[in-house]
Write a protein that holds these residues in place. Structure first.
Motif, short mmCIF file in Angstrom:
data_model
loop_
_atom_site.label_atom_id
_atom_site.label_comp_id
_atom_site.label_asym_id
_atom_site.label_seq_id
_atom_site.Cartn_x
_atom_site.Cartn_y
_atom_site.Cartn_z
N ASN A 123 12.68 -5.82 5.58
CA ASN A 123 12.60 -4.12 6.62
C ASN A 123 12.83 -2.63 5.91
OD1 ASN A 123 12.12 -6.62 8.07
ND2 ASN A 123 13.04 -5.75 9.69
N ASP A 124 13.99 -2.53 5.34
CA ASP A 124 14.73 -1.78 4.57
C ASP A 124 14.33 -1.52 3.48
OD1 ASP A 124 17.06 -1.70 6.60
OD2 ASP A 124 18.38 -2.44 4.69
N ALA A 147 9.25 1.98 1.39
CA ALA A 147 8.23 2.35 0.58
C ALA A 147 7.36 3.20 1.53
CB ALA A 147 7.36 1.24 0.21
N LEU A 148 7.28 2.83 2.64
CA LEU A 148 6.10 3.28 3.43
C LEU A 148 6.67 5.37 3.94
CD1 LEU A 148 6.40 1.06 7.11
CD2 LEU A 148 4.83 1.17 4.98
N GLU A 200 2.49 6.53 1.55
CA GLU A 200 1.81 5.81 2.21
C GLU A 200 0.33 6.17 1.65
OE1 GLU A 200 0.51 7.73 6.31
OE2 GLU A 200 2.61 8.38 5.70
N GLU A 201 0.22 7.39 0.83
CA GLU A 201 -0.88 7.78 0.72
C GLU A 201 -1.57 6.74 -0.65
OE1 GLU A 201 -2.02 10.56 -2.70
OE2 GLU A 201 -1.29 11.86 -1.88
N ASP A 202 -0.60 6.15 -1.51
CA ASP A 202 -1.45 5.01 -2.75
C ASP A 202 -1.61 3.77 -1.31
OD1 ASP A 202 -0.29 5.85 -4.95
OD2 ASP A 202 1.52 6.26 -4.09
N LEU A 203 -0.67 3.24 -0.50
CA LEU A 203 -0.94 1.98 0.22
C LEU A 203 -2.86 2.42 1.03
CD1 LEU A 203 2.19 1.80 1.53
CD2 LEU A 203 0.88 0.08 0.80
N ALA A 204 -2.99 3.71 1.65
CA ALA A 204 -3.90 4.22 1.96
C ALA A 204 -5.20 4.24 0.90
CB ALA A 204 -4.03 5.33 2.43
N ALA A 205 -5.25 4.41 -0.35
CA ALA A 205 -5.78 4.23 -1.63
C ALA A 205 -6.41 2.90 -2.11
CB ALA A 205 -5.90 5.01 -1.77
N VAL A 245 4.51 0.19 -8.55
CA VAL A 245 3.08 1.03 -7.82
C VAL A 245 1.78 1.37 -8.80
CG1 VAL A 245 1.71 2.68 -6.37
CG2 VAL A 245 3.93 2.67 -6.13
N ARG A 246 0.85 0.52 -8.74
CA ARG A 246 -0.44 0.57 -9.17
C ARG A 246 -1.65 0.32 -8.18
NH1 ARG A 246 -0.73 -4.65 -13.88
NH2 ARG A 246 1.34 -2.73 -15.41
#
Length: 120
Positions: free
Chosen positions: A86-87, A92-93, A97-102, A115-116
């Motif tokens: 959780n920590d 990471a969030l 956030e931008e990387d996760l959305a892309a 990050v890849r």
């Protein structure tokens, strides 16, 4: 953001995400604990979810698929108790956030984040 938790992730992490206002579900909640890894990726992609896992196979499957989604957060921690996950997940969030959305694979260790962007 929407999340799908794989079997190695505690349901407590899913509950924590829900309490924080995120849309999150664990495979167990849907009776999908025996779903094959490639089918888990399809489910996450089709449902717009970020996959949370400790399973290295997902990185390989994404690399050979050439797909740009789903994003995967892969935890490689010395202590994989839900509190530690959780920590590190919150960090990471907050930062990616931008990387996760892309579309990305984010590898989370005790010391760092890697990050890849997809496709690999």
């Amino acid at each position: 953001m929407r999340f799908l938790a794989d079997m190695g992730i505690s349901p407590r992490t899913v509950n924590w995400l829900k309490a924080a206002g995120y849309d999150a579900i664990h495979l167990v909640e849907e009776g999908l604990e025996r779903l094959a890894d490639d089918e888990i990726l399809v489910k996450a992609r089709e449902e717009g979810q970020i996959l949370l896992t400790v399973d290295l196979d997902f990185g390989y499957l994404l690399a050979v698929s050439g797909e740009t989604l789903p994003s995967v957060i892969l935890f490689r921690l010395g202590n994989e108790r839900y509190e530690m996950i959780n920590d590190r997940l919150m960090e990471a969030l907050n930062h990616f956030e931008e990387d996760l959305a892309a579309g990305a694979i984010i590898s989370v260790s005790d010391e760092a984040f890697r990050v890849r962007r997809l496709p690999i």
